[in-house]
Scaffold this motif. Sequence first.
Motif, mmCIF file in Angstrom:
data_model
loop_
_atom_site.group_PDB
_atom_site.id
_atom_site.type_symbol
_atom_site.label_atom_id
_atom_site.label_comp_id
_atom_site.label_asym_id
_atom_site.label_seq_id
_atom_site.Cartn_x
_atom_site.Cartn_y
_atom_site.Cartn_z
ATOM 1 N N GLN A 319 0.826 -1.203 0.000
ATOM 2 C CA GLN A 319 0.000 0.000 0.000
ATOM 3 C C GLN A 319 0.862 1.255 0.000
ATOM 4 O O GLN A 319 1.962 1.283 0.541
ATOM 5 C CB GLN A 319 -0.923 -0.009 1.227
ATOM 6 N N GLY A 320 0.344 2.295 -0.666
ATOM 7 C CA GLY A 320 1.004 3.588 -0.651
ATOM 8 C C GLY A 320 2.134 3.757 -1.644
ATOM 9 O O GLY A 320 2.854 4.761 -1.587
ATOM 10 N N ILE A 321 2.305 2.795 -2.579
ATOM 11 C CA ILE A 321 3.404 2.934 -3.549
ATOM 12 C C ILE A 321 2.895 3.087 -4.977
ATOM 13 O O ILE A 321 3.678 3.021 -5.918
ATOM 14 C CB ILE A 321 4.378 1.743 -3.469
ATOM 15 N N GLY A 322 1.586 3.267 -5.145
ATOM 16 C CA GLY A 322 1.079 3.600 -6.466
ATOM 17 C C GLY A 322 0.419 2.485 -7.239
ATOM 18 O O GLY A 322 0.116 2.660 -8.425
ATOM 19 N N LEU A 323 0.160 1.329 -6.607
ATOM 20 C CA LEU A 323 -0.487 0.240 -7.340
ATOM 21 C C LEU A 323 -1.861 0.639 -7.870
ATOM 22 O O LEU A 323 -2.280 0.195 -8.950
ATOM 23 C CB LEU A 323 -0.630 -0.983 -6.438
ATOM 24 N N THR A 324 -2.566 1.484 -7.125
ATOM 25 C CA THR A 324 -3.912 1.868 -7.566
ATOM 26 C C THR A 324 -3.889 2.641 -8.877
ATOM 27 O O THR A 324 -4.894 2.688 -9.584
ATOM 28 C CB THR A 324 -4.615 2.716 -6.492
ATOM 29 N N SER A 325 -2.753 3.246 -9.227
ATOM 30 C CA SER A 325 -2.683 3.990 -10.487
ATOM 31 C C SER A 325 -2.951 3.063 -11.676
ATOM 32 O O SER A 325 -3.512 3.481 -12.684
ATOM 33 C CB SER A 325 -1.322 4.670 -10.649
ATOM 34 N N LEU A 326 -2.563 1.789 -11.559
ATOM 35 C CA LEU A 326 -2.790 0.846 -12.653
ATOM 36 C C LEU A 326 -4.279 0.610 -12.875
ATOM 37 O O LEU A 326 -4.753 0.604 -14.015
ATOM 38 C CB LEU A 326 -2.089 -0.486 -12.383
ATOM 39 N N VAL A 327 -5.032 0.403 -11.771
ATOM 40 C CA VAL A 327 -6.458 0.153 -11.945
ATOM 41 C C VAL A 327 -7.189 1.429 -12.330
ATOM 42 O O VAL A 327 -8.162 1.391 -13.090
ATOM 43 C CB VAL A 327 -7.086 -0.494 -10.692
ATOM 44 N N PHE A 328 -6.738 2.585 -11.830
ATOM 45 C CA PHE A 328 -7.402 3.833 -12.196
ATOM 46 C C PHE A 328 -7.269 4.109 -13.689
ATOM 47 O O PHE A 328 -8.216 4.557 -14.342
ATOM 48 C CB PHE A 328 -6.837 5.003 -11.393
ATOM 49 N N LEU A 329 -6.093 3.863 -14.234
ATOM 50 C CA LEU A 329 -5.908 4.069 -15.677
ATOM 51 C C LEU A 329 -6.847 3.183 -16.481
ATOM 52 O O LEU A 329 -7.472 3.626 -17.457
ATOM 53 C CB LEU A 329 -4.449 3.786 -16.066
ATOM 54 N N GLU A 330 -6.945 1.925 -16.078
ATOM 55 C CA GLU A 330 -7.841 1.011 -16.782
ATOM 56 C C GLU A 330 -9.291 1.455 -16.648
ATOM 57 O O GLU A 330 -10.059 1.427 -17.622
ATOM 58 C CB GLU A 330 -7.680 -0.406 -16.232
ATOM 59 N N LEU A 331 -9.677 1.865 -15.449
ATOM 60 C CA LEU A 331 -11.063 2.249 -15.225
ATOM 61 C C LEU A 331 -11.428 3.516 -15.986
ATOM 62 O O LEU A 331 -12.528 3.623 -16.547
ATOM 63 C CB LEU A 331 -11.318 2.449 -13.726
#
Length: 377
Positions: A319-331
Motif C-alpha cells: 500500500q502507498g506505492i502507487g499500485l492503484t494507479s494501474l487500476v485507475f488508468l484502466e477504469l
Amino acid sequence: MNNQLDIRPIQTKKEIRDFAHFGNHLYKDNTCWVPDIEGDLQALFKPKAADGDEAVVIQGFGAYRGNEMVGRILGIVNHRANKKWKTHTVRFGIFDFIDDLEVSKALLNAVSEWGREQGLDNIQGPLGATDFDKEGMLVENFDMLGSMSMYYNADYYPRHMEQLGYEKAVDWLSIHLNIPKELPPRYIKTAGIVKKMLKVHVRYLTAAEVNDGWGKKVFDLLNEAYAPLYGFSAFTREQAQHFISAYLPLLDMRMMPVVVDENDNIVCLAITMGSLSHALRKAKGRVWPFGWFHLLKALKWKHEDTVEMLLIGVKPELQGIGLTSLVFLELIKTYNALGYKYAITGPQLETNVKELSQWKYLNPELVMRRRCWKKVL
C-alpha cells in the motif's frame, strides 16, 4: 389512529413485510431516496439469513402506532468482530423512523436491551453484519441522490442521535468524482514505475474464473487489505461464495480490473459497477412484477451516467506505492469508452489519509459524510 407506541420484535409475515416496506413508505415523496429491494430485506429473517454464519445474530424491531409502522431497526451481534476487536458491542442497522423522538428512542432502547441480555455493554451503528452491508448515517448533503450501496436518511436523524446522548465513533467519506477525459499524467508515470519495479500487470477475470478459484483469491486479498479497518471481521468462505453467487451476475467484468504479480497472486483490485439508483427508484423496491425490467435495462441496455466504485483493495505491504494507479488508468479508459461521466467512491474512513489522497487527480467534486454513532449501555 391509536397513538400508543408499541415496539415489537419482528416475527410474523406481516411484520416482516412491514419492515421491508417501511423505508419506501417513509420516503415515497423524497426524490433522493434509493430503495432497497424489499425481497432482500425480507430474506434477512429467513433461517440462516447471515449466509450460514453462526457468528452473526440478528433481531429486527418495529415501532407501531395501532397497525401502522412508524419506525424500524435491526439489531446485530457480530461475535467474530467482537472477538477480534475485544469488544462487547451490539450493532444497529436499517434504522428508519418518523420525526418523533419517542419512536427513535424506543427503537434504540429495544436493541440496547436485546444487547444487554446477551452480555454486551455498548451499542454502535449504523453498521451491518458484514463490511459489504450498508453502514453510516448521512450527516450532511441531504439533498443529493442516494446510492444503492450506502444509506440515505433525512436530516432529522443526526439530531435525534445527539439528543439521545449518542456520540461520534467514526465518520466515513464518499467522494463524488468527474471522470477525466484524458489519462492523468501522474498516473501514467506512476503506473510505469510500479509495473517495472514489481513486475505486475493488469488483467480482467471472467465469470468462470471467479467461480473457479479466483473468487477466493479476491476475498483473501480483501480480508488482508481491510483487516485493520474499523469494525472489520474477515469474510468466511461461505460468505464469499454467497456474495459471488448473488452479485457476480450484476457485475460487468470490464469494470473489475485486478493487478497480479508473476505468480498470479492478486495484489490490487477494484470492484465497480454502473449505478442502479434511478432504476431502483423506478422499481420502487420490488423486482416483481415490473421492477426487473428497470434493473435489467440499467445493467444491459441503457446505463446511467454514474458508476459506483464499490471497493478498492491493495495488499497491505504494497500500500502507498502507487499500485492503484494501474487500476485507475484502466477504469478511466473503460468508463470513457462506455460513456460514464461521474463516479462515486465507496465509504472511506476520514482518518485513512492515504486512501483519500488518491482521489485528488480525479477531479473530486463533493464529499458526503456518514457517521457511526456509539453509546455505553
